[in-house]
Design a protein around this motif. Sequence first.
Motif, short mmCIF file in Angstrom:
data_model
loop_
_atom_site.label_atom_id
_atom_site.label_comp_id
_atom_site.label_asym_id
_atom_site.label_seq_id
_atom_site.Cartn_x
_atom_site.Cartn_y
_atom_site.Cartn_z
N ILE A 269 81.84 31.54 33.90
CA ILE A 269 81.83 32.08 32.33
C ILE A 269 80.96 33.61 32.56
O ILE A 269 80.23 33.63 33.48
CB ILE A 269 81.26 31.09 31.57
N TRP A 270 81.10 34.30 31.72
CA TRP A 270 80.13 35.61 31.54
C TRP A 270 78.99 35.05 30.31
O TRP A 270 79.76 34.46 29.38
CB TRP A 270 81.08 36.82 30.84
N THR A 271 78.01 35.52 30.46
CA THR A 271 77.27 34.97 29.37
C THR A 271 77.04 36.09 28.12
O THR A 271 76.38 35.26 27.12
CB THR A 271 75.52 34.89 29.90
N ALA B 238 77.96 40.14 26.85
CA ALA B 238 78.82 41.63 26.89
C ALA B 238 78.21 42.78 27.40
O ALA B 238 77.02 42.75 27.61
CB ALA B 238 79.37 41.76 25.62
N ASN C 64 71.26 33.54 23.29
CA ASN C 64 71.18 34.59 24.38
C ASN C 64 70.99 33.82 25.57
O ASN C 64 69.98 33.64 26.47
CB ASN C 64 69.91 35.09 24.19
N LEU C 65 72.22 33.43 26.15
CA LEU C 65 72.26 32.80 27.58
C LEU C 65 72.01 33.66 28.71
O LEU C 65 71.76 33.32 29.55
CB LEU C 65 74.11 32.23 27.74
N GLN D 128 69.66 35.75 28.77
CA GLN D 128 68.31 35.90 28.92
C GLN D 128 67.84 34.44 29.19
O GLN D 128 66.71 34.26 29.92
CB GLN D 128 67.46 36.26 27.82
#
Lengths: 464, 464
Positions: free
Chosen positions: B179-181, B183, B193-194, B196
């Motif tokens: 996954i991307w946390t 953008a 805020n995944l 951070q």
Amino acid sequence: MYKSIGSEDISFFESIVQERCFVDLESLDMYSHDETEDIFILPEVVLKPSSAEEISSIMQYCNEQNLCVTPSGARTGLSGGAIPVHHGVVLSMEKFDKVIEIDEQNYQVTVEPGVITEVLQNAVKEKGLFYPPDPASKGSCFIGGNVSENSGGPKAVKYGVTNEYVLNLQIVLTSGEIIWTGANVLKNATGYNLTQLITGSEGTLAIITKIVLKLITHPTHDLLMLVPFMDSEVACDAVGAILRNGITPSGMEFMERDALIWTQEFLNDRSILVEDNHAAHLLIEVDGFNPEILMSDCTKIMDVLEQFETGEILFAESQAQKDALWKLRRSVGEAVKANSIYKEEDTVVPRSALPALLNHVKRIGYKYGFKSVCYGHAGDGNLHVNIIKGELTDKQWNEELPIAIRELFTEVVKLGGTISGEHGIGLVQKQYMDIPFSEKSLDLMRSIKAVFDPKGILNPGKII
Amino acid sequence: MYKSIGSEDISFFESIVQERCFVDLESLDMYSHDETEDIFILPEVVLKPSSAEEISSIMQYCNEQNLCVTPSGARTGLSGGAIPVHHGVVLSMEKFDKVIEIDEQNYQVTVEPGVITEVLQNAVKEKGLFYPPDPASKGSCFIGGNVSENSGGPKAVKYGVTNEYVLNLQIVLTSGEIIWTGANVLKNATGYNLTQLITGSEGTLAIITKIVLKLITHPTHDLLMLVPFMDSEVACDAVGAILRNGITPSGMEFMERDALIWTQEFLNDRSILVEDNHAAHLLIEVDGFNPEILMSDCTKIMDVLEQFETGEILFAESQAQKDALWKLRRSVGEAVKANSIYKEEDTVVPRSALPALLNHVKRIGYKYGFKSVCYGHAGDGNLHVNIIKGELTDKQWNEELPIAIRELFTEVVKLGGTISGEHGIGLVQKQYMDIPFSEKSLDLMRSIKAVFDPKGILNPGKII
């Protein structure tokens, strides 16, 4: 679902907050909404605690009794984060209104969440210190709300957004425990970053009761100019060109023609002449410590702007004129609101994609028959898209518009962006969270929520 | 506990990474340690995947089979984060060595985690762009390790630490999902805020496979000076005084007498004359775009320093001299290591508390009979305390020293600080996590860990 509030609950709350427990209709009505469009949901009781210990007792009780709690700040939010969707308790933070300590040695301030952002800014400015993030509503919003939403504002292009200033938070958990998330230090590699997890979590994980913020030296000078463009997309292009020339303005605000004209009407301020061929304006501010360098920065900006077709550039010649220009910019949101029923989308993209984003907004508007007024923080790629109800039928507004917004957000994500830059997801953007995030990412967020709030009593119905 | 690795596991790994699966003793030995003191634990296998998809297959398999996985970067860490405490798989990220895209339009870079930090810095500098965080080991550490540890470095006082530059991360979860946390945007108020949360999580929550970093314009000029002080605490006081005068140097490095002398010996560089009465030095750098302003900043710094007793100030007159001075500073850690068995503590306090911290270090050293050599990033309040084994017996070293360190960390927390500014907790500081955090805070961290890694297979034995 949640238990309804009964007289025994009220008795308990009164034993904790005494006369700061409200069940009269006027109070309930006041806390039934924020600045988000036209949504009103009444809570069953409004509590105004004044200490972390009171909140601890309230949270422990509500958690045990399965009563839902919606934290509430100054209710200036634009995503419905403070709306008590499931009724229950509204926990107003307005009594937490003290700037506790300005630490001039370490450039830090410890503040309660119910302090108005501008009041905080002025308090630290008296010591020569600067807290930069300043949402348009800085004169009325609370710093606690800013932390909860990870607010931005015009200065973010140079100074960053709220989370870059949050060093440490005192929070009350749903279990009633009171903890600090970090330490009062500029760098911290000690365990998971709970501070950054709480920041921007929109009051869904814990109640913030104290905030330690980093400060910087207050700049001593600034210059402000208003630049008309014949083409909105060209204005967006100019933003990137200025930054690529090594200048970092402290503000680069974009306003479409209608944003400026409607705001002039709203404020009854006709000091700016908007020519027929002006499609958009950029409000550009530079700040710093040396007037000569600022003049030189402005000259460089003018040099860059010569590559683009612009109208006559207005330089603010007095503080009064600067204030008037900023007031125009800061009032756009209110002016649009006064003009029509509308929906505001808080799109953000890598800034070079701004012209493409603006193009998509207009194309989708044309396809679905809506008019939009766009403005925002062009330096950050953050474009506020105000969709105007105007002549649309209720059916179009309620049924077709969500499809159009979904199409818009899909384009935003394709451009490398996301669906909220600074307003948060709250209630009104929740339905679109599947666009920027995979189901697995949303699952992670749901599980994090469950870690902090296993029974789901805190600000239910928000974000996910 | 974890399953031992058998031949069927090796066969599976070889089917994924082919010849990049290592079980020979030399390889196992190489990945058994990082730069943390004298700790060596052999893994059972070393894998060097080259794509997120390969890692996905490996993680899914290890999760199913209950094999533990320790991610490994350049092994320059100082808290034992890359040591495979429970043996099992070491997942080396060294094949992820590409700078994928430098986005000059948006001042962003997308990079793989196995790129050396200095290589990344040089690549973006060619485009006039700047990635500021530069740990002392920048010539050998990986950017992925920097993100995992939330690394700092000398420039943090002006430019901040790694997490302030991380915009978005591609990660592989223990379940194998990619996954991307977030953008690729400068502001983001979309969900928890995944990004951070993963930054600084020391490889315990997920494997980072792509990193999107914010860049800024590269400064064009800098000036460097070395200032001797007769008293270490006075040197620390001077740091605060300079900052309070509105100057923000791009480096304010503190070195105790022995730190400098040992490093001169280690490098065989005697170009600096350390007088008998020099107790400590500050290495002060200013950077920017205008040489005149930098000279004026230096003059202001000199004015501030006149209030303090200093020796003769050395201004670097050439790039070679600047490089030599920075090399001295950057080599202190290695020099101390070469001199004696030691333990390095990474204390951080609000910077006005630095003189008090230094005093505590020496007092506790006197009480427990150890010598210490201190140096670090005084502008951030980040003091590296190197405790020297010297004449201490093994019993004193192994049994009494932890008590002394506990006493030191307790003082650090009382001063408003915490136990790691930039090195992370990893293996060696884990036993002290109850000092900065309540049991409830640690429980929250354990629960967050369980969200990402329910079976606890990823980098076990670290942080909590």
